[in-house]
Motif scaffolding. Structure first.
Motif, mmCIF file in Angstrom:
data_model
loop_
_atom_site.group_PDB
_atom_site.id
_atom_site.type_symbol
_atom_site.label_atom_id
_atom_site.label_comp_id
_atom_site.label_asym_id
_atom_site.label_seq_id
_atom_site.Cartn_x
_atom_site.Cartn_y
_atom_site.Cartn_z
ATOM 1 N N LYS A 246 0.837 -1.256 -0.115
ATOM 2 C CA LYS A 246 -0.016 0.084 0.119
ATOM 3 C C LYS A 246 0.745 1.224 0.195
ATOM 4 O O LYS A 246 0.460 2.161 -0.791
ATOM 5 C CB LYS A 246 -0.816 -0.135 1.414
ATOM 6 N N ILE A 247 2.024 1.215 0.694
ATOM 7 C CA ILE A 247 2.898 2.403 0.781
ATOM 8 C C ILE A 247 3.323 2.615 -0.580
ATOM 9 O O ILE A 247 3.360 3.628 -1.171
ATOM 10 C CB ILE A 247 4.077 2.189 1.751
ATOM 11 N N VAL A 248 3.876 1.414 -1.294
ATOM 12 C CA VAL A 248 4.713 1.591 -2.630
ATOM 13 C C VAL A 248 3.470 2.110 -3.743
ATOM 14 O O VAL A 248 3.687 2.937 -4.457
ATOM 15 C CB VAL A 248 5.076 0.208 -3.019
ATOM 16 N N THR A 249 2.069 1.451 -3.623
ATOM 17 C CA THR A 249 1.140 2.157 -4.521
ATOM 18 C C THR A 249 0.742 3.572 -4.403
ATOM 19 O O THR A 249 0.906 4.133 -5.295
ATOM 20 C CB THR A 249 -0.131 1.061 -4.105
ATOM 21 N N LYS A 250 0.845 4.169 -3.426
ATOM 22 C CA LYS A 250 0.599 5.510 -2.799
ATOM 23 C C LYS A 250 2.052 6.178 -3.416
ATOM 24 O O LYS A 250 1.716 7.152 -4.141
ATOM 25 C CB LYS A 250 0.638 5.896 -1.261
ATOM 26 N N CYS A 251 3.152 5.760 -3.245
ATOM 27 C CA CYS A 251 4.194 6.669 -3.674
ATOM 28 C C CYS A 251 4.264 6.788 -5.109
ATOM 29 O O CYS A 251 4.505 7.662 -5.763
ATOM 30 C CB CYS A 251 5.535 5.890 -2.979
ATOM 31 N N ASN A 252 3.800 5.472 -5.836
ATOM 32 C CA ASN A 252 4.119 5.474 -7.347
ATOM 33 C C ASN A 252 3.109 6.197 -7.975
ATOM 34 O O ASN A 252 2.931 6.375 -9.249
ATOM 35 C CB ASN A 252 3.903 3.957 -7.612
ATOM 36 N N ALA A 253 1.961 6.618 -7.319
ATOM 37 C CA ALA A 253 0.734 7.303 -7.606
ATOM 38 C C ALA A 253 1.183 8.761 -8.109
ATOM 39 O O ALA A 253 0.608 9.598 -8.893
ATOM 40 C CB ALA A 253 -0.447 7.459 -6.924
ATOM 41 N N HIS A 254 2.468 9.240 -7.598
ATOM 42 C CA HIS A 254 2.847 10.655 -7.660
ATOM 43 C C HIS A 254 4.108 10.617 -8.387
ATOM 44 O O HIS A 254 5.065 9.722 -8.114
ATOM 45 C CB HIS A 254 3.106 11.229 -6.436
ATOM 46 N N LYS A 255 4.262 11.506 -9.351
ATOM 47 C CA LYS A 255 5.715 11.641 -9.891
ATOM 48 C C LYS A 255 6.480 12.515 -9.218
ATOM 49 O O LYS A 255 5.995 13.781 -9.157
ATOM 50 C CB LYS A 255 5.587 12.249 -11.474
ATOM 51 N N VAL A 256 7.511 12.120 -8.485
ATOM 52 C CA VAL A 256 8.266 12.896 -7.486
ATOM 53 C C VAL A 256 9.722 12.615 -7.768
ATOM 54 O O VAL A 256 10.190 11.862 -8.535
ATOM 55 C CB VAL A 256 8.046 12.480 -6.054
ATOM 56 N N ASP A 257 10.457 13.589 -7.028
ATOM 57 C CA ASP A 257 11.947 13.546 -7.265
ATOM 58 C C ASP A 257 12.801 12.609 -6.459
ATOM 59 O O ASP A 257 13.532 12.165 -6.254
ATOM 60 C CB ASP A 257 12.636 14.862 -6.839
ATOM 61 N N LEU A 258 11.696 12.398 -5.038
ATOM 62 C CA LEU A 258 12.345 11.525 -3.993
ATOM 63 C C LEU A 258 11.365 10.717 -3.365
ATOM 64 O O LEU A 258 10.345 11.629 -2.819
ATOM 65 C CB LEU A 258 13.294 12.626 -3.125
ATOM 66 N N ASP A 259 11.193 9.674 -2.629
ATOM 67 C CA ASP A 259 10.785 9.196 -1.689
ATOM 68 C C ASP A 259 11.372 8.766 -0.400
ATOM 69 O O ASP A 259 12.737 8.269 -0.314
ATOM 70 C CB ASP A 259 10.209 7.955 -2.182
ATOM 71 N N VAL A 260 10.844 9.151 0.624
ATOM 72 C CA VAL A 260 11.537 9.279 1.888
ATOM 73 C C VAL A 260 10.631 8.295 2.991
ATOM 74 O O VAL A 260 9.467 8.758 3.069
ATOM 75 C CB VAL A 260 11.642 10.691 2.478
ATOM 76 N N SER A 261 11.344 7.398 3.392
ATOM 77 C CA SER A 261 10.686 6.382 4.185
ATOM 78 C C SER A 261 11.126 6.380 5.480
ATOM 79 O O SER A 261 12.683 6.356 5.837
ATOM 80 C CB SER A 261 10.813 4.853 3.691
ATOM 81 N N ILE A 262 10.556 7.078 6.652
ATOM 82 C CA ILE A 262 11.070 7.215 7.946
ATOM 83 C C ILE A 262 10.674 6.038 9.021
ATOM 84 O O ILE A 262 9.461 5.564 9.022
ATOM 85 C CB ILE A 262 10.469 8.327 8.443
ATOM 86 N N HIS A 263 11.759 5.446 9.529
ATOM 87 C CA HIS A 263 11.737 4.192 10.330
ATOM 88 C C HIS A 263 12.521 4.667 11.615
ATOM 89 O O HIS A 263 13.550 5.732 11.536
ATOM 90 C CB HIS A 263 12.237 3.077 9.737
#
Length: 178
Positions: free
Chosen positions: A64-81
């Motif tokens: 679900k996270i990847v689906t949400k991320c891939n729905a937008h054309k962005v410069d960077l994906d940031v995952s906080i852990h």
């Protein structure tokens, strides 16, 4: 810049809610994520919150996270852990620290990762460096350059004593925007 930001797990009390120690990964990652988004938007960036609240399993949360991320054309994906595994309950006087993962050394996310880990280290956390992983689902499956930040260790008394979510978020944003 256009940036996806997400906390990497379900909320506390649900399946796949992350590491628990002196603090809870899910709770703190959401605080940091919210502040990172606020600061980036304040500086004029377009930011999408790709956090998932309703995953039915660890795999479902990740998909679900990847689906949400891939729905937008962005410069960077940031995952906080937040990391876990040192079990330093008494504190040894030094932090275990921070690290940032990228898919490969040729990733366009690498300069961001290097700056982020340095900025978090300036706060006082040990710099564990930028590491590569081809097995982390988010890094492997997002379309945009992506990175996964392990802010600090939830089970290290020294890390938790030093940690403040607003300071952590500012360090991350300073690393992203340079």
């Amino acid at each position: 810049m256009k940036i996806n930001v997400h906390a990497g797990h379900n909320p506390d009390g649900k399946i796949a809610c992350g590491a628990v120690g002196f603090i809870k990964e899910s709770t703190e990652a959401r605080k940091v994520k919210k502040e990172v988004i606020r600061l980036l938007k304040q500086k004029g960036h377009t930011v999408y919150d790709c956090t998932v609240e309703n995953g039915t399993s660890q795999g479902d949360v990740l998909r679900k996270i990847v689906t949400k991320c891939n729905a937008h054309k962005v410069d960077l994906d940031v995952s906080i852990h937040f990391n876990c595994g040192v079990n330093d309950k008494k504190g040894n006087g030094k932090t275990t620290g921070t690290e940032v993962y990228i898919y490969s050394n040729s990733s366009k996310a690498k300069p961001y990762a290097e700056r982020i880990v340095k900025q978090i280290a300036k706060v006082g956390f040990k710099n564990r460096g930028v590491k590569t992983s081809t097995s982390l689902y988010v890094l492997k499956n997002t379309k945009a350059p992506s990175l996964l930040i392990e802010c600090c260790f939830v089970d290290d008394k020294d890390d938790v004593k030093l940690y403040q979510y607003k300071q952590m978020a500012k360090a991350i944003v300073d690393g992203i925007i340079g």
